[in-house]
Enzyme design. Structure first.
Site, PDB file in Angstrom:
ATOM      1  N   GLN A 188       0.844  -1.015   0.159  1.00 22.00           N
ATOM      2  CA  GLN A 188      -0.056   0.033   0.011  1.00 22.00           C
ATOM      3  C   GLN A 188       0.810   1.231   0.056  1.00 22.00           C
ATOM      4  O   GLN A 188       0.602   2.254  -0.493  1.00 22.00           O
ATOM      5  CB  GLN A 188      -0.984  -0.039   1.108  1.00 22.00           C
ATOM      6  CG  GLN A 188      -1.771  -1.064   1.289  1.00 22.00           C
ATOM      7  CD  GLN A 188      -2.530  -1.328  -0.233  1.00 22.00           C
ATOM      8  OE1 GLN A 188      -3.595  -0.312  -0.574  1.00 22.00           O
ATOM      9  NE2 GLN A 188      -2.467  -2.445  -0.854  1.00 22.00           N
TER      10      GLN A 188
ATOM     11  N   HIS B 167       1.630   3.207  -3.363  1.00 22.09           N
ATOM     12  CA  HIS B 167       0.723   3.655  -4.112  1.00 22.09           C
ATOM     13  C   HIS B 167       1.087   5.453  -4.226  1.00 22.09           C
ATOM     14  O   HIS B 167       1.082   5.900  -5.206  1.00 22.09           O
ATOM     15  CB  HIS B 167      -0.755   3.905  -3.527  1.00 22.09           C
ATOM     16  CG  HIS B 167      -1.523   2.463  -3.911  1.00 22.09           C
ATOM     17  ND1 HIS B 167      -1.807   2.185  -5.330  1.00 22.09           N
ATOM     18  CD2 HIS B 167      -1.823   1.311  -3.327  1.00 22.09           C
ATOM     19  CE1 HIS B 167      -2.552   0.965  -5.188  1.00 22.09           C
ATOM     20  NE2 HIS B 167      -2.326   0.413  -4.034  1.00 22.09           N
TER      21      HIS B 167
ATOM     22  N   GLU C 117      -9.095   0.499   5.447  1.00 18.50           N
ATOM     23  CA  GLU C 117      -9.499  -0.001   4.358  1.00 18.50           C
ATOM     24  C   GLU C 117      -9.169  -1.245   4.157  1.00 18.50           C
ATOM     25  O   GLU C 117     -10.142  -2.228   3.760  1.00 18.50           O
ATOM     26  CB  GLU C 117      -8.933   0.888   3.229  1.00 18.50           C
ATOM     27  CG  GLU C 117      -9.176   0.701   1.716  1.00 18.50           C
ATOM     28  CD  GLU C 117      -8.411   1.123   0.619  1.00 18.50           C
ATOM     29  OE1 GLU C 117      -8.636   1.171  -0.563  1.00 18.50           O
ATOM     30  OE2 GLU C 117      -7.050   1.565   1.056  1.00 18.50           O
ATOM     31  N   HIS C 118      -7.948  -1.789   4.241  1.00 16.80           N
ATOM     32  CA  HIS C 118      -7.625  -3.125   4.221  1.00 16.80           C
ATOM     33  C   HIS C 118      -7.196  -3.604   5.567  1.00 16.80           C
ATOM     34  O   HIS C 118      -6.464  -2.769   6.196  1.00 16.80           O
ATOM     35  CB  HIS C 118      -6.474  -3.366   3.229  1.00 16.80           C
ATOM     36  CG  HIS C 118      -6.483  -2.867   1.853  1.00 16.80           C
ATOM     37  ND1 HIS C 118      -6.256  -1.611   1.369  1.00 16.80           N
ATOM     38  CD2 HIS C 118      -7.297  -3.513   0.878  1.00 16.80           C
ATOM     39  CE1 HIS C 118      -6.568  -1.572   0.064  1.00 16.80           C
ATOM     40  NE2 HIS C 118      -7.334  -2.748  -0.160  1.00 16.80           N
TER      41      HIS C 118
ATOM     42  N   ASP D   7      -6.816  -7.249  -4.102  1.00 10.14           N
ATOM     43  CA  ASP D   7      -6.784  -6.045  -5.312  1.00 10.14           C
ATOM     44  C   ASP D   7      -6.884  -6.548  -6.636  1.00 10.14           C
ATOM     45  O   ASP D   7      -7.496  -5.979  -7.333  1.00 10.14           O
ATOM     46  CB  ASP D   7      -5.320  -5.642  -5.391  1.00 10.14           C
ATOM     47  CG  ASP D   7      -5.138  -4.407  -4.202  1.00 10.14           C
ATOM     48  OD1 ASP D   7      -6.181  -4.142  -3.708  1.00 10.14           O
ATOM     49  OD2 ASP D   7      -4.078  -3.858  -3.920  1.00 10.14           O
TER      50      ASP D   7
ATOM     51  N   HIS E 100     -54.338  14.605   4.535  1.00 11.84           N
ATOM     52  CA  HIS E 100     -53.604  13.107   4.585  1.00 11.84           C
ATOM     53  C   HIS E 100     -54.978  12.697   5.438  1.00 11.84           C
ATOM     54  O   HIS E 100     -55.416  11.485   5.005  1.00 11.84           O
ATOM     55  CB  HIS E 100     -52.403  13.390   5.286  1.00 11.84           C
ATOM     56  CG  HIS E 100     -51.242  13.738   4.701  1.00 11.84           C
ATOM     57  ND1 HIS E 100     -51.177  14.981   3.971  1.00 11.84           N
ATOM     58  CD2 HIS E 100     -50.052  12.964   4.366  1.00 11.84           C
ATOM     59  CE1 HIS E 100     -50.008  15.118   3.544  1.00 11.84           C
ATOM     60  NE2 HIS E 100     -49.295  13.681   3.557  1.00 11.84           N
TER      61      HIS E 100
END
Length: 608
Positions: free
Chosen positions: A276, A279, A344-345, A378, A437
C-alpha cells in the site's frame, strides 16, 4: 540504513494523542484545483462536445477532430482481448471469472426483490431494479489499471445495468508544450472492458470526463451514477456533480493495517506494508502486534527489502510520513485499536484468524491468515477492491452489486387493511396538522370496495330441491379452484346429509349459475358456535365476473342477521384476489390457518 517509521507503544501515556495525529488526514483540496474543476464542469455543461475536445487536447495533448475519434466500441475491446499474450489473457479471464462469481452470489444474497402479505391481506415489499446507465472512470496514462475496469464494471453487469460507459484517458503527453498527437490505448484495459461487459468507451479523462458523464453531451450519454478512482481533479469533480448523478465514494489515500501475532514470516508482513505504501506518499501502512521481538523483525525486514523496491522513494516517504509499527498489550487490544482506525484493508496475520475476526467491526475488507495477502484481493480473490478509506468504514461498505441497483417500496393495501391503517394514519395526520392526509385515509374507512351489482334483477337464492341437484352438479368449476375443492356432487351431498348443512342454489333469470353451501355452527355436535359458516361459494366458470358472487355474499350477510348469529365465518386457500373479494364485505383475517386455509370472519355483534 534504519527506515524512519514511527514505533509506538500502547502503554505510553502519549499513545492516544500520537494515534490521533497518525490518523489525521486532511481531505481539503487545493483551492486552485477546486476553482479549475468548477470552470471545466461549467464549460462542458455549456458547450458539450466542443469543450470536451478542447480540454482533452489541452490536458492530454490528444489530437482528435471529433468525439467519434475518441470513442471505443465493443469491437475495439474484443480486438484488444484477442491481441494479448496467452498468459495475460488467461490471467485476466481467471480474475474476471472469480470477481463475477462473487458478485453473482452477492446478488442472490441481497440484491433480489421480495414481498409478503400481512394478516389483513395487505402486500408489502421491495422492488429491486438495476440502474439504466452507469459510467466508470478508469485511470490512464502510462499506468494500466485493468483491475479497476473489472471491479467497477462486473458488479454493474451482474446487477443488470443496461449500459456501462467507460472513460479512460489516453494522453499523448503530459507536457503542456508538446504537440498534440495520438494517445496510447492500453490493450489490457480494453481487454478487461471486453470481459466485463462494458458497452462503449471514450478516451477522455479528468474533470471534463466526469462532467460529460454527469450532464451528457451530443456524443457522450448522460449516466445515472459514476464510479471509479482518479486524481484530485477527478475526486473534486465527482464531489461537485453528486446530486446530479450518484457516485460511489470520494476515496482518500490507500491504507493497510496488519494485526500480527508473530507467526507469519516478517518479510511477508513487510512486503504487505509496502504493497500500500507504494501507491503514493500519503498512503498509510500500520502494524499492530503484541510481540516486541516480532516488531523488531518486521522493522529489520523493511530495512533489508526497501532498497530492492523500484518505488522505494515513494514507499519510504509513505512509511515516514504516515506509517507506524505499534506494540500492543495483546491481540485483543490490537483489535480494539483496529476498530478505532477502521482501515481500508485489514490483515489478520495470525495462526487463529477466526478467533479474532468476531472482534473486528470496522474495515473495508478483512484478510484472514498468513497466506491471504492483500494484493490478492486487489486483483483476483473475488470481492471488490473499491473500499472505504479514511475511517469511513465505520459507516460505509465496499462497492457492490447493490451500488448499481435502486429499491422501491411496494404497498398494496387491502380493503380490510385500509380499515386498520386508515384509522392510524388519520390520527397521526391530525396530530401533524395535515387535514388532507387525514381525510384521504378516513375516506376509505367503512368502504367495502367497488360495488358490483348482479347482472340480472331476477337473481335468486333458493334451497336446493331434488329436481335442482343435477343442473347444479353440471356447473363448471374454474381450473384454478379444481385443485382445492371437492366435486360439485360430493360438496352438495356433504351439505345435504349434515344436520347443520344448508345447501342453496343460485339463479339468474331462472338459470342455475352457482350454489352456496352454508353451515349453521350452532348445531355442531362437537364445537357449537354462534356463527353462520360459508362452507363453499361456487360460481359457474361461464358466469364469472357478472356480480353473482357479490350478490350471494350480500344475501348471506342478510341471512346471518336474520338468524341473529354473532358472525359469519369462512376459510380459503391464500389468494390475493379472493382476499380482496371478501374484504369488500368487511371480512377480516383471524390469523388462524386450518388445513392450509386462512380463516376470515365478519363480526355482526360488537361483543364477539
Amino acid at each position: 540504513m534504519r527506515t524512519p517509521i514511527r514505533r509506538l507503544d500502547t502503554r505510553a501515556a502519549s499513545f492516544d494523542a500520537e494515534l490521533a495525529r497518525l490518523q489525521h488526514w486532511s481531505e481539503q483540496t487545493d483551492a486552485a484545483i477546486e476553482e479549475r474543476v468548477g470552470e471545466i464542469i461549467a464549460d462542458v455543461r455549456a458547450r458539450g462536445d466542443a469543450a470536451l475536445l478542447e480540454t482533452t487536447r489541452r490536458f492530454d495533448r490528444l489530437a482528435a477532430e471529433s468525439i467519434a475519434a475518441l470513442e471505443l466500441s465493443r469491437a475495439d475491446f474484443a480486438a484488444a482481448h484477442a491481441s494479448l499474450p496467452p498468459a495475460q489473457r488467461d490471467a485476466l479471464r481467471a480474475a474476471a471469472d472469480r470477481i463475477r462469481s462473487y458478485h453473482q452470489r452477492q446478488l442472490e444474497a441481497c440484491g433480489r426483490s421480495w414481498r409478503y402479505r400481512d394478516a389483513d391481506g395487505t402486500l408489502l415489499g421491495q422492488k429491486v431494479t438495476p440502474l439504466d446507465r452507469v459510467g466508470i472512470y478508469v485511470p490512464g496514462g502510462k499506468a494500466a489499471y485493468p483491475s479497476s475496469v473489472l471491479m467497477n464494471a462486473l458488479p454493474a453487469a451482474v446487477a443488470g445495468v443496461g449500459e456501462i460507459v467507460m472513460v479512460v484517458p489516453t494522453p499523448a503527453s503530459r507536457n503542456a508544450d508538446a504537440a498534440p498527437g495520438p494517445g496510447e490505448r492500453n490493450p489490457l484495459v480494453l481487454a478487461a472492458a471486453h470481459l466485463a461487459g462494458v458497452t462503449r468507451g471514450f478516451t477522455v479523462g479528468g474533470a471534463q470526463a466526469v462532467a460529460a458523464l454527469a450532464f451528457g453531451t451530443a456524443s457522450v450519454p448522460r449516466v445515472d451514477k459514476i464510479t471509479g478512482p482518479g486524481n484530485a481533479y477527478v475526486a473534486s469533480a465527482k464531489r461537485r456533480v453528486f446530486g446530479q448523478v450518484g457516485i460511489d465514494m470520494i476515496a482518500g489515500p490507500s491504507e493497510i493495517l496488519v494485526l500480527a501475532d508473530g507467526s507469519t514470516p516478517a518479510d511477508w508482513v513487510a512486503m504487505d506494508l509496502f504493497s500500500q505504501a507504494e501507491h503514493d506518499e500519503l498512503a498509510q501502512s500500520i502494524l499492530l502486534t503484541p510481540d516486541a521481538a516480532y516488531r523488531d523483525a518486521v522493522h529489520a525486514a523493511i530495512d533489508r527489502l526497501l532498497p530492492e523496491m523500484p518505488r522505494q522513494d515513494v514507499i519510504r516517504a509513505s512509511l515516514e510520513g504516515r506509517g507506524a509499527l505499534v506494540l500492543t498489550r495483546s491481540m485483543q487490544e490490537a483489535c480494539e485499536i483496529a476498530n478505532r482506525i477502521a482501515p481500508e484493508h485489514l490483515e489478520i496475520s495470525s495462526r487463529e484468524p477466526w478467533r479474532w475476526e468476531p472482534l473486528l467491526r470496522h474495515a473495508g475488507a478483512i484478510f484472514l491468515g498468513a497466506y491471504t495477502s492483500e494484493s490478492l484481493g486487489d486483483y483476483c480473490a473475488g470481492p471488490n477492491h473499491v473500499l472505504p478509506t479514511s475511517g469511513t468504514a465505520r459507516f460505509s461498505s465496499p462497492l457492490s452489486v447493490t451500488d448499481f441497483q435502486k429499491r422501491s417500496s411496494l404497498i398494496e393495501v387491502s380493503a380490510a387493511g385500509a380499515q386498520t391503517l386508515g384509522a392510524i394514519a388519520a390520527e397521526l395526520a391530525d396530530g401533524e396538522g395535515l387535514p388532507a392526509h387525514a381525510r384521504a385515509a378516513r375516506m376509505r374507512l367503512g368502504a367495502t370496495g367497488e360495488a358490483v351489482a348482479p347482472s340480472s334483477a331476477s337473481f335468486e337464492v333458493r334451497p336446493v330441491r331434488e329436481a335442482d341437484v343435477m343442473p347444479l352438479i353440471k356447473l363448471e368449476t374454474t381450473p384454478q379452484q379444481k385443485a382445492f375443492v371437492a366435486s360439485n356432487a360430493v360438496s352438495l351431498a356433504q351439505a345435504a346429509y349434515s344436520v347443520a348443512g344448508r345447501p342453496f342454489g343460485l339463479y339468474a333469470d331462472g338459470e342455475a349459475v352457482g350454489f352456496l353451501l352454508l353451515y349453521d355452527s350452532r348445531q355442531d355436535d362437537e364445537e357449537p358456535a354462534d356463527e353462520l359458516y360459508v362452507w363453499r361459494l361456487m360460481i359457474d366458470a361461464r358466469h364469472q365476473g357478472r356480480g353473482h358472487g357479490g350478490a350471494a355474499m350480500r344475501w348471506v350477510i342478510e341471512e346471518a342477521r336474520r338468524m341473529g348469529v354473532a358472525q359469519v365465518g369462512l376459510s380459503h386457500v391464500a389468494d390475493n384476489t379472493v382476499d380482496a373479494f371478501y374484504a369488500r364485505f368487511g371480512f377480516r383475517h383471524t390469523g388462524k390457518i386450518d388445513d392450509c386455509e386462512r380463516e376470515m370472519v365478519l363480526r355482526l355483534k360488537e361483543d364477539t
